[in-house]
Design an enzyme around this catalytic site. Structure first.
Site, PDB file in Angstrom:
ATOM      1  CD  GLU A 256       8.738 -26.851 -65.159  1.00 28.22           C
ATOM      2  OE1 GLU A 256       9.301 -27.694 -65.868  1.00 28.22           O
ATOM      3  OE2 GLU A 256       9.349 -25.901 -64.607  1.00 28.22           O
TER       4      GLU A 256
ATOM      5  CD  GLU B  37      -2.264 -35.526 -58.837  1.00 28.19           C
ATOM      6  OE1 GLU B  37      -1.393 -36.301 -58.416  1.00 28.19           O
ATOM      7  OE2 GLU B  37      -2.471 -34.407 -58.332  1.00 28.19           O
TER       8      GLU B  37
ATOM      9  CG  HIS C  48      16.804 -23.192 -63.066  1.00 29.55           C
ATOM     10  ND1 HIS C  48      16.486 -24.373 -62.445  1.00 29.55           N
ATOM     11  CD2 HIS C  48      15.907 -23.055 -64.088  1.00 29.55           C
ATOM     12  CE1 HIS C  48      15.441 -24.936 -63.074  1.00 29.55           C
ATOM     13  NE2 HIS C  48      15.087 -24.152 -64.067  1.00 29.55           N
TER      14      HIS C  48
END
Lengths: 745, 745
Positions: free
Chosen positions: B421, B433, B550
């Site tokens: 992700e 998809e 992060h």
């Protein structure tokens, strides 16, 4: 001495107890904490109802419908077209034989007409500039029906106005190859007028191909060889036979796409965004005009130049030459030119669809959609009124059962009368644009009956694989018209058949192009569709279509005398469509057999392997993933079939069946990819998109290969081949996933 | 004298009869030609089960999950990431507490990493060419967890390699306006290195905007003003507080789109078609590197040039100047340059999604989908492991009830752990998809819990209108953590609220952008989605996100000590998600309130009228059709609501409810138009597509207007405004049509 009394009492008691048990069991409805007794329980296909419907479909009434429908020309948006809208509404709202409700939906669409004031003309102009010959502007009034003011002058709908003039050349079908051939013959095409004949390619393509080579104007005619089995004299043609009279002209739309040209992907409501005409694509690039073969003979039989190839020759009774210009010893002086004056007008017009519905009793949100267009070019007795006559008889019979309270289908049945089909499937396309999601989520199948009867020989069905089984079941149970005691199925298999790896010899269904209103349903929405008609014995005639197609000679008498005297073929089509509709609307389990797609995929795969495998290998593209995907689909489809038959043996819960039916209904959707062919308007079905490539395999792959063929490895064209391969693999894997047990990951 | 006997007999008879009736009624199961008694009957939301689940969701176990999940860095496709795949499979296959089945789905995707051999460096190069200062290459090892070999060096994922060198400028957020401002200040940007701070625009946009002005390289840092409430000294930051240490660097993806960059619209299977790198769009155009604010201070506080605007100033303890270059009286000689050497590598890596399922008992083909990504940048205790810790606890509690045979949901519940992700929602996008149709046809809703807990103050939910009601019902029944006895709902409303014309003051849901894995579900598939988290009190901190986001400081201790000691907020999120999942999976009637879309449409419409109406009128574009469409939607949605409550009062047939539920589930799909914004990859939802225009209305309209604004009437841009207006009108009319009684035409 007392025991008898006791026994007597005992017996009485037992009897009373038994009576009680019986009363308790049958007389008192079970109450439970469950929702009301499922209304869905008992409702399955009722063979008695089916028999009743088959019996009540009346050939005579179809004939009377046709007489009324084709009494006058009913061109799209004409007053008579509007009258027929009212006729349909009145029939479908009839208290004794109508539907639950009916409504007209009107769109504002761009149509193309010849000018009333300034008719289109085709003249031969002599060297001094004076007109030395003129083609006919109208068809000959042979039955008194061709002369009316409401008979539209033959024209090429959507061809631009203009008055090109030049030397005449003959270009056969007007294909790309035909014009290349003329070039190789050293003929200068720049500024010429190209005479072409119908067939080979679509109408519009002839003008597109011609313009690429500098041709200034195009004429299109119908050769007696292609439509009349060679016959061309008045005595041999209508009203003396079913053949096309010399003055007959095939009208038609020359627009490349379908749907309203100004509102692609949007319903043509009054307020909708509309393209500027400058931005519209798909219209013929140069003035184009259709003519009859008597006029074509005057032109073609006087041409100069080298003899046309054998395959270009026709039945006009002379040797066809290529031109340019006329031969010195002919009727016209050698340097005469042909002038094509086209004065077509584009107009925004109101065109209506009429929709009628019978509400489903159990699953009203499942729609069995059955339709045909209403608009014709002239009287349109065959095209489309033969289909509409059948539509009205079917709605009458079903409506009567409904109003009597005898029957109501499990699922909803929707009847549709589309507008402006002749100009490019406009009514049906706008409808799918307006109700895209509702239709895509809920439609079980679309049944199209446009021209119901081309001729009396046999049934002809086009459709996607899931509908094959229901068509077979229906046609096996209906007697075919004419002598003998064959079923429609047994008669059909004599004319169109194939050897199926699964079933052996079976009738062969054709595949769906874009020839009628099924196109938006299958290509744009991914709804399983079929087109049903009775047609001719191709061993007895080589006519590309019934001879008076799109002419003023397509009249009631033509049908009544030549096509289907007695209307038994019309009745056969009505019964076939009716039986299919009932099976789709009433069966507890949907009669859509998805495993029949496996045969198609297999054959596409084999074609790819045989005809493209080596080429692809040269460019290090492997068909391995495609093989795996096809195998997966085959396995999952077979397994689903197994689960269904197991469930059918038991007494399944209505919800379980609904879930299975959803898998069957929605399979076709999983082949849609709106991003697969962005340049192909509306075509999103990765299995049935238009195929330009020669190999009979998955269209995206076939087309991409034919484009890449002459390019080097690593070219963009070869990348597109790989992309198309991944698109179809993804679609097949995705389809297989929808067929798996629904709780599997 | 006999009559008593007779009476006695009579009574006995009556008794026997009655007994019989009772036996007959209750003792003998009714037989009928109907399918077996509907298994669907009794199953509705069971409040006892709900209570049990709420009670069993254990804060301590969530804490232990988090400890394990965040023990080591688990960057996408790293060995530890693979270990966690196995951990999830093992948990979900556990015989006592697992699901019905679980499976890993692996894709081959393009990721971007800094080179191990050649780290990215940022140096200051003196006039003689020698390096006079170097920025830190790693974060400071303050807790012993920042030094490991598996701590990825900070980099801008997908930024190209290169070693640009030039004078430094300060460009604030790096927006288009920021660079324009520098130009107006007369600063030559050609060949410079731009120092930007996080915020204002997306990561990748900073480089895109910079490159447009000739900037050669970009640095990005996190200003203490934006993340630390101004604090920046080691003593004030982690491990002494929750604030970001001076050496902390925010990593992230700089890719413009989402999904695997090489396989747009196709699942990234090994055999899938892949774009040539040359044809990939959306990567940053110039070398880019993130740095910590201690390095930024060295650069920024020594800059020369004019003082930056007040809004550009930050909390580094100096006046921010614009440059170019360093000031003579600073630490570096005036003509020193900054060199940014980026050695990122693109690699095809295997990344897995893990899926687990609980089969629905009644409607297994309806999926309640609940997921979060698994991959982190470093230890990712908060992002994403806080969410995964909750996910595992929820699957344990539900799995245990399942394995005990206590409970099975009405519909299927699917648990998902997405891969990669952080590089751009890759795992979830590839999944959508691969299974596009299956998911689009069957998914009731998608629930995303990525970062479960930003802080302890309040719930925060983003979602589409149909999920508002179920979120409200759930949160009203759960006690909020912390002091007091408020429900989560009552606490929530104190922090985020709005005045609803329908409900009065309610908590306000945010709208869904593309910040986490819900993006492909809502934008590409049109599935009603939501994102759930606990977050902070914005009146107490101005941090744009939790400070160690992060970085290598996002560790277990960080969560345990500062974010959520006791894990009561994690538990609150688990209970909220759990209650929502149960309500969606078990309720007989789907708790999706489609009429709540009316408020959104109304507000979009009002914004259009107020802020665009006059402008549109000048260009003779009417909002009339949009008004009509919104009114139609409002009316149909309200009417449907009425029908539902009427039905709920009775005892509806399961099929009737299924049909209504399908209308509710599928409404969101009717807002999809894959042809609306062809250039916006995946964005097909006409109400939630990315909005670049300033007016808070329908995005297509807003964006088209802002582009057309300065063009003349009749321009292509104004035509696009009209097209976008028709697209949204068609979508709203189509949506309204799906809400009408299903048997209406």
């Amino acid at each position: 001495m007392q025991w008898t009394k006791v026994l007597g009492l005992g017996l009485g008691a037992a009897a009373l107890l038994g009576l009680g048990i019986i009363l308790g069991h049958f007389a008192i409805p079970k109450k439970s904490n469950s929702p009301a007794p499922s209304i869905s329980a008992p409702q399955d296909l009722d063979l008695e109802i089916l028999e009743t419907v088959m019996g009540q479909l009346d050939a005579h009434r179809i004939r009377e419908n046709l007489r009324e429908l084709s009494r006058e020309p009913h061109l799209a948006s004409s007053p008579r077209d509007e009258d027929l809208v009212q006729l349909l509404l009145q029939r479908w709202k009839d208290p004794e034989s109508g539907l639950d409700s009916a409504e007209a939906f009107t769109y504002e669409v761009l149509l193309s007409f010849p000018s009333q004031e300034q008719p289109n003309v085709v003249d031969i102009v002599g060297p001094t500039g004076d007109i030395i010959h003129s083609c006919h502007r109208t068809e000959e009034n042979v039955t008194g029906e061709q002369g009316g003011a409401d008979v539209i002058q033959p024209h090429a709908a959507y061809a631009p106005s203009g008055t090109p003039q030049g030397l005449l050349v003959y270009a056969n079908h007007g294909t790309e190859e035909d014009f290349k051939e003329l070039q190789t013959q050293g003929i200068k095409l720049e500024g010429t007028i190209a005479l072409t004949r119908y067939g080979g390619v679509g109408r519009g393509d002839k003008a597109v191909n011609a313009a690429k080579h500098g041709v200034a104007g195009v004429l299109v005619y119908t050769d007696p060889a292609d439509i009349n089995d060679g016959l061309s004299s008045p005595s041999e043609t209508f009203p003396n036979s079913w053949y096309l009279p010399p003055s007959g002209v095939e009208r038609g739309s020359y627009y490349k796409y379908f749907g309203d040209p100004l509102t692609p992907y949007l319903p043509a409501t009054p307020s909708s965004f509309r393209l500027d005409l400058a931005n519209v694509s798909g219209f013929p690039p140069i003035p184009t005009q259709p003519i009859g073969f008597q006029d074509a003979r005057d032109l073609l039989c006087n041409l100069n130049g080298t003899l046309a190839p054998a395959t270009w020759q026709g039945a006009l009774g002379c040797h066809y030459r290529l031109g340019p210009g006329f031969r010195p010893d002919g009727n016209f002086s050698a340097d005469s030119q042909v002038n094509v004056s086209v004065y077509n007008l584009l107009e925004l017009r109101n065109s209506s669809n009429v929709l009628g519905i019978i509400h489903g009793a159990v699953e009203p949100d499942r729609y069995v959609l059955y339709g045909n267009h209403r608009d014709s070019w002239v009287h349109g007795a065959v095209d489309p009124s033969s289909g509409t006559a059948v539509l009205l008889e079917l709605s009458r019979v079903l409506g009567t059962l409904l109003k009597k309270g005898t029957w109501r289908p499990r699922r909803s049945i929707v009847f549709a009368s589309w507008g402006a089909e002749e100009f490019g499937l406009i009514g049906s396309t706008e409808f799918t644009e307006e109700f895209f999601n509702k239709l895509q989520e809920r439609t079980v199948a679309y049944i199209n009956v446009d021209i119901a009867v081309f001729a009396n020989a046999t049934l002809r069905v086009q459709g996607t694989p899931p509908v094959q089984s229901v068509v077979f079941s229906a046609t096996k149970e209906i007697r075919s018209p004419g002598p003998g005691d064959l079923s429609i199925y047994d008669n059909w298999i004599r004319y169109f058949n194939r050897s199926s790896p699964v079933y052996g010899l079976v009738p062969s269904l054709g595949s769906l192009g874009a020839g009628s209103d099924y196109a938006p349903f299958i290509h744009f929405l991914g709804i399983s569709s079929m087109d049903i008609a009775y047609t001719y014995d191709q061993s007895k005639t080589s006519a590309r279509i019934y001879p008076t197609y799109h002419t003023a000679f397509d009249t009631f008498d033509y049908v009544d005398k030549f096509l289907d005297p007695g209307f038994s073929s019309h009745q056969a089509v009505a019964r076939t469509a009716g039986s299919i509709i009932l099976r789709l609307s009433d069966s507890f389990f949907l009669p859509l057999k998805v495993s029949d797609y496996s045969e198609t995929l297999r054959s596409f795969l084999q074609a790819a392997q045989q005809d493209l495998g080596a080429l692809l290998e040269q460019h290090s593209i492997s068909l391995g993933p495609l093989v795996t995907a096809v195998e997966k689909f085959e396995a999952e489809a077979a397994a689903l079939g197994q689960r269904i038959s197991t469930l059918q043996k038991g007494s399944p819960d209505p919800l379980q069946v609904r879930m299975l039916n959803d898998q069957l209904m929605l399979l076709e959707r999983s082949f849609l990819n709106p991003r697969a062919f962005p340049e192909e308007r509306y075509y999103s079905h990765v299995l049935w998109a238009a195929r330009t490539g020669s190999v009979a395999t998955f269209p995206g792959l076939s087309n991409a290969c034919s484009r890449a063929m002459d390019t080097a490895s690593g070219s963009e064209a070869w990348a597109e081949v790989q992309r198309q391969l991944s698109i179809v693999v993804t679609a097949l894997e995705g389809a297989a996933a929808t067929l798996r047990p629904v709780a599997d990951l």
